[in-house]
Design an enzyme around this catalytic site. Structure first.
Site, PDB file in Angstrom:
ATOM      1  N   CYS A 133       0.787  -1.306  -0.042  1.00 55.21           N
ATOM      2  CA  CYS A 133       0.059  -0.089   0.200  1.00 55.21           C
ATOM      3  C   CYS A 133       0.895   1.097  -0.079  1.00 55.21           C
ATOM      4  O   CYS A 133       1.262   1.683   1.013  1.00 55.21           O
ATOM      5  CB  CYS A 133      -0.981   0.050   1.083  1.00 55.21           C
ATOM      6  SG  CYS A 133      -1.945   1.588   1.370  1.00 55.21           S
ATOM      7  N   CYS A 136      -0.611   4.144   2.199  1.00 54.53           N
ATOM      8  CA  CYS A 136      -0.124   3.970   3.563  1.00 54.53           C
ATOM      9  C   CYS A 136       1.280   4.179   3.984  1.00 54.53           C
ATOM     10  O   CYS A 136       1.515   4.896   4.942  1.00 54.53           O
ATOM     11  CB  CYS A 136      -0.553   2.412   3.976  1.00 54.53           C
ATOM     12  SG  CYS A 136      -2.058   1.949   3.228  1.00 54.53           S
ATOM     13  N   ASP A 137       2.098   3.773   3.226  1.00 53.59           N
ATOM     14  CA  ASP A 137       3.489   3.615   3.588  1.00 53.59           C
ATOM     15  C   ASP A 137       4.550   4.533   2.875  1.00 53.59           C
ATOM     16  O   ASP A 137       5.672   4.518   3.097  1.00 53.59           O
ATOM     17  CB  ASP A 137       3.953   2.231   3.436  1.00 53.59           C
ATOM     18  CG  ASP A 137       3.258   1.239   4.481  1.00 53.59           C
ATOM     19  OD1 ASP A 137       2.949   1.791   5.505  1.00 53.59           O
ATOM     20  OD2 ASP A 137       3.249   0.181   4.219  1.00 53.59           O
TER      21      ASP A 137
END
Ligand code: NAP
Length: 306
Positions: A133, A136-137
Site C-alpha cells: 500500500c 499507507c507507507d
C-alpha cells in the site's frame, strides 16, 4: 450460548460493492447489516486518487469511501465489525466470535487481497520494507529508493504516487508491455523519477539489520541475475479472492472466484455475490457498485418471495 440475530440481508464485506448493496437493500426496506473486519471502504482506503468514478471528477480513495459509507447507512443499514468464519446453505452466517446471523439472503462482497511474490526473503520483508500500500507507507520512503513490481493499473498508479516521496522508483515488469491503461502508462513514462525494467522477475529480497536493502531480479531474456539496491519493495501483481470461508458451498471456480450469474446469484438459493470476489472481466469501483446494486435487488426479490 452463542448470540443469534436475524436480518433480511447480511452483506459480508464493506467495500464499494458491499456498501452499495447495503444502500440499495436498506432503501428497499430490508433489515440489513454489513460486516467487515476492518473500517469500511475496502481497497478505496488504499487508493490515493480516484478519477474514473462518474460524477466525481477527482477524489481521494478514503474520502470516497467515507462518503459511500455515510450514504450506505443513511437508510438504516447497520455496520458490524466482525470476521466471518463460514456461511451455510441455510443462509446462516457464523462469525469467528461465535455469533450467528440468520439471514433471509446473504450477499458476499469480500473482494480480493494482494497476491504475494512468493520469493525467498519475502516473509521476513513484509512490514520491514515490503509493503502492499503506497498510500499507507510511501512517507516512510522519503528520499529513498523503491521498487514496484507489476505492470497493471495498481502498480503504475502506486508507482506514480511513490514518486512524491521516494528519490527513485524502479518498475519491474515481466513482459515488454504493460497491462495498465494508456493514461497510466503515459504518466509513468513521462515521470523522470521512474525507471522501467522489462522482461524481468523478482527472485530474492535482500535484508540487513531487519530492513530491506535490495532485490535480486532475473532477466528472462538473457537469463542473468542482477541486484537492485532499494529500501522498499511494493508488489502489485494481482489479487487473490477472499472466498476461503465459502469454499464448502460449491460456488467457487478453480481460481477461487465466486461464480455468479447476471443477477449475482450463486448456485445456492439466496446467496448472492458481487464485486471483486466474483469471476468477471472488469474490476473497477463502478462495476463493483453496479454488482452491489443488482445483488441487493435480487436479495429483495428473494426475501419477499420467501
Ligand atoms: P492486474 O491488472 O492483473 O496486473 C497485474 C500485473 O502484475 C501485470 O502486469 C502482471 O503481468 C503482473 N504479474 C502478475 N503475476 C506476476 C508475477 N508472478 N511476477 C511478476 N509480475 C506479475 O492487477 P491490478 O493492477 O491489481 O488490477 C486489478 C484490476 O483492478 C484490474 O482490472 C485493473 O484494471 C483494476 N484497477 C483499476 C484501476 C483504475 O481504473 N484506476 C486502478 C487499480 C486497479 P502480466 O501483464 O505479464 O500478466
Amino acid at each position: 450460548m452463542a448470540e443469534e440475530k436475524n436480518y433480511e440481508t447480511v452483506i459480508i464485506g464493506a467495500g464499494p460493492a458491499g456498501m452499495t448493496a447495503a444502500l440499495y437493500a436498506s432503501r428497499a426496506g430490508l433489515r440489513t447489516v454489513m460486516i467487515d473486519g476492518t473500517a469500511p471502504g475496502g481497497k478505496l482506503l488504499k487508493t490515493y486518487m480516484v478519477d474514473n468514478y462518474p460524477g466525481v471528477p477527482s477524489i481521494s480513495g478514503p474520502d470516497l469511501a467515507m462518503q459511500m459509507y455515510e450514504q450506505s447507512v443513511s437508510f438504516g443499514a447497520e455496520f458490524m465489525f466482525g470476521e466471518v468464519e463460514s456461511v451455510n446453505k441455510n443462509r446462516q452466517v457464523v462469525l469467528k466470535d461465535g455469533t450467528i446471523l440468520n439471514a433471509g439472503s446473504v450477499i458476499i462482497a469480500t473482494g480480493a487481497k494482494e497476491r504475494l511474490l512468493g520469493i525467498e526473503g519475502e516473509q521476513e520483508a513484509i512490514g520491514h520494507g515490503e509493503s502492499f500500500c503506497a498510500v499507507c507507507d510511501a512517507a516512510f520512503f522519503r528520499n529513498k529508493e523503491v521498487v514496484v513490481i507489476g505492470g497493471g493499473n495498481s502498480a503504475l498508479e502506486e508507482a506514480q504516487f511513490l514518486t512524491r516521496f521516494a528519490s527513485r522508483v524502479t518498475i519491474i515488469i515481466r513482459r515488454d508491455v504493460f497491462r495498465a491503461s494508456e493514461k497510466a502508462q503515459r504518466e509513468v513514462l513521462e515521470n523522470d523519477k521512474i525507471e522501467v525494467i522489462r522482461h524481468a522477475v523478482p527472485k530474492k529480497i535482500l535484508m540487513e539489520d531487519g530492513k530491506v536493502t535490495g532485490l535480486v531480479i532475473h532477466d528472462l531474456e538473457d537469463d542473468l541475475d542482477s541486484t537492485i539496491k532499494c529500501d522498499g519493495i511494493f508488489p502489485f501483481i494481482g489479487q487473490i479472492p477472499e472466498t476461503e470461508f465459502v469454499k464448502d458451498l460449491g460456488i467457487l471456480n478453480d481460481k477461487g472466484y465466486i461464480e455468479a450469474d447476471r443477477r449475482m446469484r450463486t448456485a445456492v438459493p439466496g446467496i448472492l455475490a458481487c464485486g471483486d470476489a466474483i469471476d468477471k472481466d472488469l474490476r473497477q469501483i463502478v462495476t463493483a457498485c453496479g454488482d452491489g446494486a443488482t445483488a441487493a435487488d435480487e436479495a429483495f426479490h428473494f426475501v419477499t418471495d420467501l
